[in-house]
Design a protein around this motif. Structure first.
Motif, PDB file in Angstrom:
ATOM      1  N   UNK A 130       0.804  -1.222   0.000  1.00  0.00           N
ATOM      2  CA  UNK A 130       0.000   0.000   0.000  1.00  0.00           C
ATOM      3  C   UNK A 130       0.835   1.269   0.000  1.00  0.00           C
ATOM      4  N   UNK A 131       2.054   1.214   0.543  1.00  0.00           N
ATOM      5  CA  UNK A 131       2.829   2.454   0.673  1.00  0.00           C
ATOM      6  C   UNK A 131       3.407   2.935  -0.650  1.00  0.00           C
ATOM      7  N   UNK A 132       3.754   2.016  -1.546  1.00  0.00           N
ATOM      8  CA  UNK A 132       4.430   2.427  -2.786  1.00  0.00           C
ATOM      9  C   UNK A 132       3.794   1.821  -4.032  1.00  0.00           C
ATOM     10  N   UNK A 133       2.818   0.927  -3.890  1.00  0.00           N
ATOM     11  CA  UNK A 133       2.265   0.223  -5.034  1.00  0.00           C
ATOM     12  C   UNK A 133       3.203  -0.866  -5.490  1.00  0.00           C
ATOM     13  N   UNK A 134       2.885  -1.448  -6.649  1.00  0.00           N
ATOM     14  CA  UNK A 134       3.704  -2.551  -7.146  1.00  0.00           C
ATOM     15  C   UNK A 134       3.547  -2.688  -8.650  1.00  0.00           C
ATOM     16  N   UNK A 135       4.601  -3.161  -9.301  1.00  0.00           N
ATOM     17  CA  UNK A 135       4.572  -3.476 -10.730  1.00  0.00           C
ATOM     18  C   UNK A 135       4.190  -4.942 -10.982  1.00  0.00           C
ATOM     19  N   UNK A 136       4.122  -5.718  -9.924  1.00  0.00           N
ATOM     20  CA  UNK A 136       3.904  -7.156 -10.050  1.00  0.00           C
ATOM     21  C   UNK A 136       2.424  -7.474  -9.943  1.00  0.00           C
ATOM     22  N   UNK A 137       1.862  -8.091 -10.979  1.00  0.00           N
ATOM     23  CA  UNK A 137       0.418  -8.339 -10.933  1.00  0.00           C
ATOM     24  C   UNK A 137       0.039  -9.332  -9.833  1.00  0.00           C
ATOM     25  N   UNK A 138       1.011 -10.101  -9.334  1.00  0.00           N
ATOM     26  CA  UNK A 138       0.712 -11.025  -8.237  1.00  0.00           C
ATOM     27  C   UNK A 138       0.519 -10.313  -6.904  1.00  0.00           C
ATOM     28  N   UNK A 139       0.846  -9.027  -6.859  1.00  0.00           N
ATOM     29  CA  UNK A 139       0.646  -8.242  -5.640  1.00  0.00           C
ATOM     30  C   UNK A 139      -0.739  -7.624  -5.574  1.00  0.00           C
ATOM     31  N   UNK A 140      -1.600  -8.007  -6.503  1.00  0.00           N
ATOM     32  CA  UNK A 140      -2.961  -7.456  -6.557  1.00  0.00           C
ATOM     33  C   UNK A 140      -3.970  -8.563  -6.319  1.00  0.00           C
ATOM     34  N   UNK A 141      -4.949  -8.249  -5.497  1.00  0.00           N
ATOM     35  CA  UNK A 141      -5.891  -9.282  -5.078  1.00  0.00           C
ATOM     36  C   UNK A 141      -7.202  -9.231  -5.852  1.00  0.00           C
TER      37      UNK A 141
END
Length: 128
Positions: free
Chosen positions: A105-116
């Motif tokens: 949550x603090x910086x986001x992510x480029x990895x689609x596996x980090x999204x629910x």
């Protein structure tokens, strides 16, 4: 359950602009999570486009869209946007928004596996 609904896609000429919206509902706790936009790419899982932290203070963009796209969010409306300017034919795709998992949550992510949670997508077609 969390529902994400994208809108704003359509047909636009190269060089034009579109603004996509992604509205969250259900047990989203939207303002506590990073959000992202992705699109399909040949031979890949969904390709990263842009991400924004829970507060909106941190954003990150794929090199292919940097300088042309922005990802603002309005936590009062439980909505994240993708402002797309100077569109190119190669931007043609279905665009998906996604809500990040706890931990990014603090910086986001480029990895689609980090999204629910994922929306159903909205089609963007850029004619050359």
């Amino acid at each position: 359950q969390v529902q994400l609904v994208e809108s704003g896609g359509g047909l636009v000429q190269a060089g034009g602009s579109l603004r996509l919206s992604c509205a969250a509902s259900g047990r989203s706790f939207f303002s506590s999570y990073a959000m992202g936009w992705f699109r399909p790419a040949p031979g890949k899982e969904r390709e990263f486009v842009a991400t924004i932290s829970w507060s909106g203070g941190t954003t990150d963009y794929a090199d292919a869209v940097k300088g042309r796209f922005t990802i603002p969010r309005d936590n009062t409306k439980n909505t994240v946007y993708l402002q797309m300017n100077s569109l190119k034919a190669e931007d043609t795709a279905v665009y998906y928004c996604a809500q990040g998992r706890a931990g990014v949550e603090r910086v986001g992510s480029r990895n689609n596996r980090d999204y629910e949670y994922w929306g159903q997508g909205t089609q963007v077609t850029v004619s050359s």
